[in-house]
Write a protein that holds these residues in place. Structure first.
Motif, PDB file in Angstrom:
ATOM      1  N   GLU A   1      -5.546   0.790  -6.373  1.00  0.00           N
ATOM      2  CA  GLU A   1      -4.491   1.355  -5.516  1.00  0.00           C
ATOM      3  C   GLU A   1      -4.481   2.879  -5.574  1.00  0.00           C
ATOM      4  O   GLU A   1      -4.000   3.541  -4.650  1.00  0.00           O
TER       5      GLU A   1
ATOM      6  N   VAL B   1       3.125  -1.341   5.366  1.00  0.00           N
ATOM      7  CA  VAL B   1       2.108  -0.419   5.889  1.00  0.00           C
ATOM      8  C   VAL B   1       1.267  -1.172   6.908  1.00  0.00           C
ATOM      9  O   VAL B   1       0.707  -2.229   6.602  1.00  0.00           O
TER      10      VAL B   1
ATOM     11  N   GLU C   1      -6.071   4.659  -2.633  1.00  0.00           N
ATOM     12  CA  GLU C   1      -5.408   4.662  -1.328  1.00  0.00           C
ATOM     13  C   GLU C   1      -4.684   5.968  -1.060  1.00  0.00           C
ATOM     14  O   GLU C   1      -4.261   6.222   0.064  1.00  0.00           O
ATOM     15  N   SER C   2      -4.504   6.782  -2.089  1.00  0.00           N
ATOM     16  CA  SER C   2      -3.827   8.067  -1.934  1.00  0.00           C
ATOM     17  C   SER C   2      -4.689   9.178  -2.505  1.00  0.00           C
ATOM     18  O   SER C   2      -5.188   9.070  -3.634  1.00  0.00           O
TER      19      SER C   2
ATOM     20  N   ALA D   1      -3.523   6.034   2.981  1.00  0.00           N
ATOM     21  CA  ALA D   1      -2.183   5.582   2.599  1.00  0.00           C
ATOM     22  C   ALA D   1      -1.140   6.638   2.924  1.00  0.00           C
ATOM     23  O   ALA D   1      -1.462   7.817   3.136  1.00  0.00           O
TER      24      ALA D   1
END
Length: 747
Positions: A273, A382, A276-277, A372
């Protein structure tokens, strides 16, 4: 099971090495001291029997678990095995008995009484007891000399101190603690980091407190005192300050130096995760993270490489050192993956008790290549749109119409626009519950204009689970083709899961307990075959508890023979070798696991790779001193993680608080850093609101060298809170209190 211990009457050399050991053996106290532990079978705990005043008395538990089928060690040989720590004969007799025997062995001299201090503490009696304790500690070191010789030079002093601490723990010294507390001289609960030096210093202070002594001639007291002084002359670097410096050095070698005024490291677990950023890793380090943890049980080498690349880039940009810990998966039992659920996401507004919407659901919309949403946003859902041109005409205030997966008419209203790294994203609001799936078409509502249509893509499948209630039957199968349905098996109405580990099916027996998902669900094994296990659920939530894919399985009553380092671990170790600063070793159970790991590291020439022993099994906790001494044979920086999730399930929830304190004490004696892990500020990480118990748990974590947080939605905020708690200066006197003290007395 009580096991008798037979003393080794041939073990005489130590009595000559420590000439005053007869303090314990006069007047028929023991048949000899010290003794070697001889057990007739492998046991987790042994009881010592000794003859005290012609009576058979039970002795305190000792760390003695010999190798199976090793007849040589049972015959009374002086060689140390990997599964034994020798100590002088431990006892449960009170310090009053110790006083009587120690004092009785000293020559009578005039009044024989020193001046009393407050609460009528007899200094002479107290001094004799401390000297006897001092001898006991020295004897334990002598008996483990062969083991200590195997320790690396970096850890010799620390290993000796650990042996001293074990010798201290094997005695019932509660009355002695009380006597020392009465004169505020020494707290035996706090000497684990420098046992011998603390005892010697205390003895010297007590000798200086003797106001009137008429003892003359050559007595045992002088012998013991001289013994301690000679020991210090021979080991000049074995002092309290040296031991403290050693502990700090070991911490820095493993975890790195602390930055600024911080006194505790913060470790954060990240997974895929984080990719994603673009800013998450940077935000974590800014908030106070100094170590990033990657769990090799999840993800792939490609995702690990990208995470590490971002960590190094952010660390260099912020000029904030950040180390990498990679946990080997180890032989953990887990449920296999269940059949994936539908690719649909639920969008739901927040409502009050009457069903009225009080806050619309927040939905992030962007092109699938834009990435993201920014980390400061917390959308409820999302959605990625396939056509980038769709967003060129969307503007704030537009309404997007669509039909959800049930065919219901729904609408999203654009409320804000954000410019992200790879494009533009929008935040939209939805006031009615909707189920959005891949392929859903979004239409822009405007008069007369012909506008493009956006199609939702890449909606992930929902996580599958089964809901188990008390009384349900669950079949665990080797067959990986089974899904979550209960339509198979010889037991009607039973749910099914699979577990591919053969260890589980080969070890369990009917009647044994079994736990799932870190103890959220408990059951009892009703029957077993070579390919199936039938479980009756005995503990779950009132409305049932969900059990999903890749959830832990624990069998605390079973003696499962795991392979400490798996074939997957060896493959992952090749990646760790060139990318990480530390490797975490999961589910350590005995010294054989340490030996295998050391061989693998030596083969790869990884003498500088940090090693973190994860204590998460009952066996690992009970054999911790043995594990530490075995690990100290290599030069690798070393530390311990208290993995409280599995540890609580294996040892019992009610014991966890005492167990973690024990681990801290043992590691403090060995001068090794400890990582405080599992469910730290979990409510804050998940829901942004911590519990009061979590705050005090973090405060207790200050005793460790590092505190670890697991990933979650509000992880950045949780790290900031954790950093503030760990480094807050609550000891500073408040202005209101200062007014009670004359200013001339304030420093």
């Amino acid at each position: 099971m009580t096991t008798s211990i037979v003393t080794n009457h041939k073990a005489t050399p130590i009595r000559h090495a420590i000439h005053s050991a007869d303090v314990f053996s006069r007047r028929g106290k023991f048949s000899h001291l010290p003794c070697k532990l001889n057990v007739k079978q492998s046991v987790e705990t042994v009881q010592l029997w000794a003859k005290i005043k012609n009576t058979r008395t039970t002795m305190t538990t000792a760390f003695a678990t010999p190798h199976e089928n090793d007849e040589g060690e049972r015959s009374g040989s002086h060689a140390c095995s990997d599964e034994q720590v020798f100590v002088p004969l431990e006892n449960n007799y009170s310090s009053n008995d110790l006083d009587e025997e120690a004092a009785g062995s000293l020559p009578e001299s005039g009044s024989g009484v020193f001046q009393m201090v407050e609460h009528s503490v007899n200094l002479a009696s107290l001094l004799d007891k401390l000297k006897a304790l001092h001898l006991h500690v020295l004897a334990s070191e002598q008996w483990n000399a062969s083991r200590l010789k195997l320790c690396h030079n970096n850890y010799v002093e620390s290993a000796k101190n650990l042996i001293h601490y074990l010798a201290l723990k094997c005695l019932d010294i509660e009355p002695l603690k009380d006597d020392l507390a009465l004169i505020s001289l020494l707290n035996l609960e706090m000497v684990n980091s420098s046992v011998l030096a603390s005892l010697t210093t205390c003895i010297e202070l007590l000798e200086n407190l003797q106001l009137n002594s008429s003892r003359t001639g050559k007595d045992v007291s002088a012998g013991i005192s001289t013994q301690g002084k000679l020991y210090h002359q021979k080991n000049g670097n074995f002092t309290i300050n040296t031991m403290r410096t050693k502990a700090c050095l070991n911490r820095e070698l493993l975890l790195g130096p602390l930055q600024g005024s911080r006194c505790t490291h913060i470790m954060t677990t990240v997974g895929e995760e984080a990719l994603e950023s673009e800013t998450l890793i940077t935000d974590l380090i800014k908030a106070g993270t100094s170590i990033i943890r990657i769990n090799c049980a999840h993800g792939s080498p490609e995702s690990w490489s990208e995470i590490i690349r971002r960590v190094k880039r952010s660390s260099q940009m912020l000029e904030a050192p950040c180390r990498i810990l990679m946990d080997l998966a180890g032989p953990k039992l887990r449920t296999d993956n269940l059949k994936p659920g539908p690719c649909v996401v639920k969008v739901s507004a927040k409502k009050n008790a009457t069903g009225k919407v009080i806050f619309p659901a927040q939905v992030w919309l962007s092109h699938k290549g834009a990435g993201a949403p920014p980390p400061h946003l917390s959308p409820d859902a999302v959605l990625f749109i396939d056509d980038e041109n769709f967003f060129t005409v969307v503007k704030v205030g537009d309404s997007l119409r669509f039909f959800d997966a049930r065919g219901k008419k729904r609408m999203l209203k654009i409320s804000r626009v954000f410019h992200v790294f790879s494009g533009t994203g929008f935040m939209a609001e939805c006031t009615r519950t909707a189920y959005v799936s891949s392929g859903t078409e979004l239409y822009i509502k405007r008069k007369k204009d012909r506008l493009p249509v956006g199609q939702v893509v890449d909606v992930p499948p929902r996580e599958s689970s089964i809901r188990l209630r008390v009384g349900d039957l669950l079949i665990i199968s080797r067959d990986s083709t089974c899904g979550e349905d209960n339509s198979y098996g010889h037991v009607s109405g039973a749910y099914r899961i699979t577990c591919s580990s053969g260890y589980l099916f080969d070890a369990v027996k009917p009647g044994e307990r079994i736990a799932f998902d870190d103890g959220k669900i408990w059951g009892v094994i009703k029957g077993t075959t070579s390919s199936e296990i039938v479980v009756s659920i005995t503990h779950a939530g009132l409305r049932g508890t969900k059990l999903g894919s890749q959830k832990s399985i624990n069998i605390p009553d079973s003696n499962i023979r795991f392979k400490g380092v798996t074939s997957k671990d060896l493959v992952d170790l090749e990646f760790v070798k060139s990318h990480a600063d530390m490797v975490g070793v999961s589910f350590i159970r005995d010294t054989r696991d340490i030996i295998v790991l050391r061989q693998e590291l030596e083969e790869r020439k990884l003498q500088n790779l940090g090693i973190v022993l994860k204590i998460e099994t009952k066996s690992g906790f009970e054999k911790l001193p043995l594990l530490l001494l075995e690990a100290m044979k290599s030069s690798n920086p070393l530390g311990v993680m208290i993995a409280r999730g599995d540890l609580a399930v294996e040892c019992g929830w009610e014991r966890l608080a005492d167990i973690q304190e024990e681990i801290l004490s043992f590691c403090g004696a060995a001068h090794l850093p400890v990582i405080w892990a599992t469910q730290v500020l979990e409510s804050l990480v998940k829901s942004r609101v911590p519990t009061r118990a979590e705050i005090t748990d973090v405060a207790s974590g200050r005793k460790a060298s590092c505190v670890m947080l697991n990933k979650g939605r509000h992880i950045v905020e949780a790290i900031s809170t954790l950093d503030n708690i760990l480094n807050s200066n609550s000891r500073q006197m408040k202005a209101e209190v200062k007014s009670l003290v004359p200013s001339s007395h304030l420093v």
